[in-house]
Design a protein around this motif. Structure first.
Motif, PDB file in Angstrom:
ATOM      1  N   ALA A   1      13.382  14.610  17.941  1.00  0.00           N
ATOM      2  CA  ALA A   1      13.438  14.223  16.526  1.00  0.00           C
ATOM      3  C   ALA A   1      14.746  13.490  16.217  1.00  0.00           C
ATOM      4  N   GLU A   2      15.831  13.956  16.817  1.00  0.00           N
ATOM      5  CA  GLU A   2      17.130  13.307  16.623  1.00  0.00           C
ATOM      6  C   GLU A   2      17.081  11.875  17.149  1.00  0.00           C
ATOM      7  N   ARG A   3      16.473  11.696  18.320  1.00  0.00           N
ATOM      8  CA  ARG A   3      16.338  10.351  18.887  1.00  0.00           C
ATOM      9  C   ARG A   3      15.451   9.487  17.996  1.00  0.00           C
ATOM     10  N   ALA A   4      14.348  10.062  17.500  1.00  0.00           N
ATOM     11  CA  ALA A   4      13.441   9.306  16.632  1.00  0.00           C
ATOM     12  C   ALA A   4      14.164   8.816  15.377  1.00  0.00           C
ATOM     13  N   LEU A   5      15.008   9.667  14.826  1.00  0.00           N
ATOM     14  CA  LEU A   5      15.762   9.289  13.630  1.00  0.00           C
ATOM     15  C   LEU A   5      16.754   8.174  13.942  1.00  0.00           C
ATOM     16  N   LEU A   6      17.462   8.288  15.054  1.00  0.00           N
ATOM     17  CA  LEU A   6      18.448   7.268  15.438  1.00  0.00           C
ATOM     18  C   LEU A   6      17.777   5.924  15.705  1.00  0.00           C
ATOM     19  N   VAL A   7      16.650   5.955  16.423  1.00  0.00           N
ATOM     20  CA  VAL A   7      15.929   4.717  16.722  1.00  0.00           C
ATOM     21  C   VAL A   7      15.399   4.085  15.438  1.00  0.00           C
ATOM     22  N   SER A   8      14.905   4.909  14.522  1.00  0.00           N
ATOM     23  CA  SER A   8      14.352   4.396  13.261  1.00  0.00           C
ATOM     24  C   SER A   8      15.439   3.753  12.407  1.00  0.00           C
ATOM     25  N   ARG A   9      16.585   4.382  12.331  1.00  0.00           N
ATOM     26  CA  ARG A   9      17.706   3.800  11.576  1.00  0.00           C
ATOM     27  C   ARG A   9      18.142   2.468  12.194  1.00  0.00           C
ATOM     28  N   SER A  10      18.219   2.441  13.518  1.00  0.00           N
ATOM     29  CA  SER A  10      18.592   1.211  14.212  1.00  0.00           C
ATOM     30  C   SER A  10      17.548   0.127  13.976  1.00  0.00           C
ATOM     31  N   PHE A  11      16.278   0.517  13.973  1.00  0.00           N
ATOM     32  CA  PHE A  11      15.182  -0.421  13.719  1.00  0.00           C
ATOM     33  C   PHE A  11      15.375  -1.120  12.377  1.00  0.00           C
ATOM     34  N   VAL A  12      15.718  -0.341  11.348  1.00  0.00           N
ATOM     35  CA  VAL A  12      15.931  -0.905  10.016  1.00  0.00           C
ATOM     36  C   VAL A  12      17.196  -1.760   9.984  1.00  0.00           C
TER      37      VAL A  12
ATOM     38  N   ASN B   1       0.838  -1.199   0.000  1.00  0.00           N
ATOM     39  CA  ASN B   1       0.000   0.000   0.000  1.00  0.00           C
ATOM     40  C   ASN B   1       0.875   1.252   0.000  1.00  0.00           C
ATOM     41  N   LEU B   2       2.143   1.095  -0.423  1.00  0.00           N
ATOM     42  CA  LEU B   2       3.091   2.206  -0.424  1.00  0.00           C
ATOM     43  C   LEU B   2       3.684   2.464  -1.808  1.00  0.00           C
ATOM     44  N   HIS B   3       3.030   1.967  -2.859  1.00  0.00           N
ATOM     45  CA  HIS B   3       3.598   2.087  -4.197  1.00  0.00           C
ATOM     46  C   HIS B   3       3.616   3.526  -4.705  1.00  0.00           C
ATOM     47  N   LYS B   4       2.915   4.423  -4.008  1.00  0.00           N
ATOM     48  CA  LYS B   4       2.903   5.829  -4.416  1.00  0.00           C
ATOM     49  C   LYS B   4       3.750   6.695  -3.478  1.00  0.00           C
ATOM     50  N   LEU B   5       4.680   6.076  -2.807  1.00  0.00           N
ATOM     51  CA  LEU B   5       5.557   6.830  -1.910  1.00  0.00           C
ATOM     52  C   LEU B   5       6.330   7.901  -2.678  1.00  0.00           C
ATOM     53  N   ALA B   6       6.443   9.076  -2.068  1.00  0.00           N
ATOM     54  CA  ALA B   6       7.246  10.134  -2.677  1.00  0.00           C
ATOM     55  C   ALA B   6       8.714   9.728  -2.664  1.00  0.00           C
ATOM     56  N   SER B   7       9.440  10.120  -3.697  1.00  0.00           N
ATOM     57  CA  SER B   7      10.839   9.705  -3.827  1.00  0.00           C
ATOM     58  C   SER B   7      11.723  10.262  -2.718  1.00  0.00           C
ATOM     59  N   ASP B   8      11.294  11.370  -2.097  1.00  0.00           N
ATOM     60  CA  ASP B   8      12.139  11.988  -1.067  1.00  0.00           C
ATOM     61  C   ASP B   8      11.750  11.592   0.356  1.00  0.00           C
ATOM     62  N   GLU B   9      10.837  10.625   0.493  1.00  0.00           N
ATOM     63  CA  GLU B   9      10.452  10.183   1.839  1.00  0.00           C
ATOM     64  C   GLU B   9      11.412   9.091   2.299  1.00  0.00           C
ATOM     65  N   ASP B  10      12.590   9.510   2.680  1.00  0.00           N
ATOM     66  CA  ASP B  10      13.605   8.573   3.157  1.00  0.00           C
ATOM     67  C   ASP B  10      14.426   9.249   4.245  1.00  0.00           C
ATOM     68  N   PHE B  11      15.329   8.501   4.841  1.00  0.00           N
ATOM     69  CA  PHE B  11      16.111   9.033   5.951  1.00  0.00           C
ATOM     70  C   PHE B  11      16.960  10.233   5.537  1.00  0.00           C
ATOM     71  N   ALA B  12      17.462  10.193   4.303  1.00  0.00           N
ATOM     72  CA  ALA B  12      18.340  11.269   3.846  1.00  0.00           C
ATOM     73  C   ALA B  12      17.621  12.617   3.793  1.00  0.00           C
ATOM     74  N   HIS B  13      16.287  12.577   3.612  1.00  0.00           N
ATOM     75  CA  HIS B  13      15.522  13.818   3.504  1.00  0.00           C
ATOM     76  C   HIS B  13      14.785  14.172   4.796  1.00  0.00           C
ATOM     77  N   PHE B  14      15.051  13.440   5.853  1.00  0.00           N
ATOM     78  CA  PHE B  14      14.459  13.790   7.157  1.00  0.00           C
ATOM     79  C   PHE B  14      15.356  14.848   7.785  1.00  0.00           C
ATOM     80  N   SER B  15      14.930  16.090   7.721  1.00  0.00           N
ATOM     81  CA  SER B  15      15.775  17.203   8.171  1.00  0.00           C
ATOM     82  C   SER B  15      15.456  17.608   9.605  1.00  0.00           C
ATOM     83  N   LEU B  16      16.473  17.669  10.420  1.00  0.00           N
ATOM     84  CA  LEU B  16      16.309  18.115  11.809  1.00  0.00           C
ATOM     85  C   LEU B  16      16.189  19.628  11.902  1.00  0.00           C
ATOM     86  N   ASP B  17      16.396  20.316  10.771  1.00  0.00           N
ATOM     87  CA  ASP B  17      16.324  21.779  10.774  1.00  0.00           C
ATOM     88  C   ASP B  17      14.927  22.295  11.084  1.00  0.00           C
ATOM     89  N   TRP B  18      13.909  21.442  10.913  1.00  0.00           N
ATOM     90  CA  TRP B  18      12.532  21.857  11.155  1.00  0.00           C
ATOM     91  C   TRP B  18      12.193  21.888  12.652  1.00  0.00           C
TER      92      TRP B  18
END
Length: 333
Positions: A164-175, A129-146
């Protein structure tokens, strides 16, 4: 195996159908050539006889009275010349296959061929159900600047940036650890909660994209879609509902997004507990995201459900301003 049994069977049916269709075409071509070039049959019979003699001499460590290799080579050349002289390609009677590497079996030395992996990836993306995912929805485009470094969450004592920094680290570790933990029966589960537009769905998409690329089965559903499928499966018998229902329990990762936005009743609450409990028992990973506070979540879905989640999930809080709204106000950038 990332594919469900049904998905795997559907791929193998494709290979079986290909082999059958190719065999029929080979038979048709052979019949055509033997009608157009009768001498081909004689050459084929001679080649079969020579192949048998060759096999016999090898098995018995014997020596033939003629050079069998040369005799076979000569007749193959005669066969090739006959096809060319009648306007046919020299490989017209060769075995037919879509994939020359695996001969349409899907496997090479008990390993999945690239053609199998291509079909597998396609099925996993379509069923996710994710075949229409945007090309930039990935870890590289998750900006902490927001995220603000000064806006603090009193409960955690962390800033929106630090959360947000913790969420990103946990998500990367999850994968990174996903396959190992799943294969050892100790899957990780994540519970994303916090205010609207703070990155919960974005990180869920990033995780899903990474795991799909690894060949894991992922199913992404909004809470409304999830309970709509469960309701239809309970009260109807359509085959497509059964397949969707099976994926809810069998996929390597189930992502339930926006939990709490649907109309909640006794059926919804009981089904949520069933899914959470069954997937924990089956050793499958789940990610839940909600805009509800923990107190409100427990109030809506029962203490029993919340307790089950508390014991098996890693809780990740998101705070800050609505990033989606800010992006729109800045022209979508």
């Amino acid at each position: 195996m990332a594919l469900t049994n049904t998905q795997y069977a559907s791929i193998m049916r494709i290979f079986n159908d290909r082999q059958l269709a190719n065999h029929r075409e080979e038979e048709r071509r052979l019949q055509e050539i033997r009608e157009q070039i009768p001498a081909i049959r004689e050459l084929d019979d001679a080649l079969a006889s020579l192949a048998i003699r060759k096999a016999f001499t090898v098995l018995n460590d014997d020596h033939a009275d003629i050079d069998l290799e040369k005799a076979i080579s000569d007749r193959r050349e005669q066969r090739r010349q006959l096809l060319l002289s009648h306007g046919y390609p020299e490989n017209y009677l060769d075995p037919i296959c879509h994939c020359s590497k695996c001969s349409d079996t899907g496997y090479i030395d008990n390993r999945k061929c690239s053609c199998f992996l291509e079909m597998e990836t396609g099925i996993l993306y379509r069923s996710s159900n994710l075949h229409k995912l945007a090309s930039d929805e990935d870890f590289a485009h998750f900006s902490l600047d927001w995220y603000s470094r000064s806006q603090m969450n009193k409960s955690s004592g962390m800033s929106a940036y630090e959360e947000a920094e913790r969420a990103l680290l946990v998500s990367r570790s999850f994968v990174r650890n996903f396959s190992e933990r799943l294969d050892t029966g100790e899957p990780e589960n994540l519970f994303f909660f916090g205010s609207v537009g703070t990155g919960k769905t974005f990180l869920s998409h990033a995780i899903a994209k990474e795991l799909l690329q690894q060949g894991r089965s992922v199913l992404y559903l909004s809470a409304f879609e999830l309970f709509d499928i469960l309701g239809k499966y309970t009260f109807r018998t359509e085959q497509d509902m059964k397949q969707a229902h099976d994926l809810i329990f069998e996929s390597d990762l189930l992502i339930i997004d926006d939990l709490g936005t649907e109309l909640t009743n006794a059926f919804v609450a009981s089904q949520l507990f069933l899914i959470i409990n069954e997937r924990i028992l089956a050793g499958k990973s789940t990610i839940i995201s909600t805009n509800l506070s923990l107190d409100r979540f427990q109030e809506i879905f029962s203490e029993r459900t919340f307790s089950r989640i508390m014991g098996a999930y890693t809780f990740i809080h998101f705070s800050g301003e609505d990033i989606r709204l800010r992006k729109k106000l800045q022209g979508g950038h």
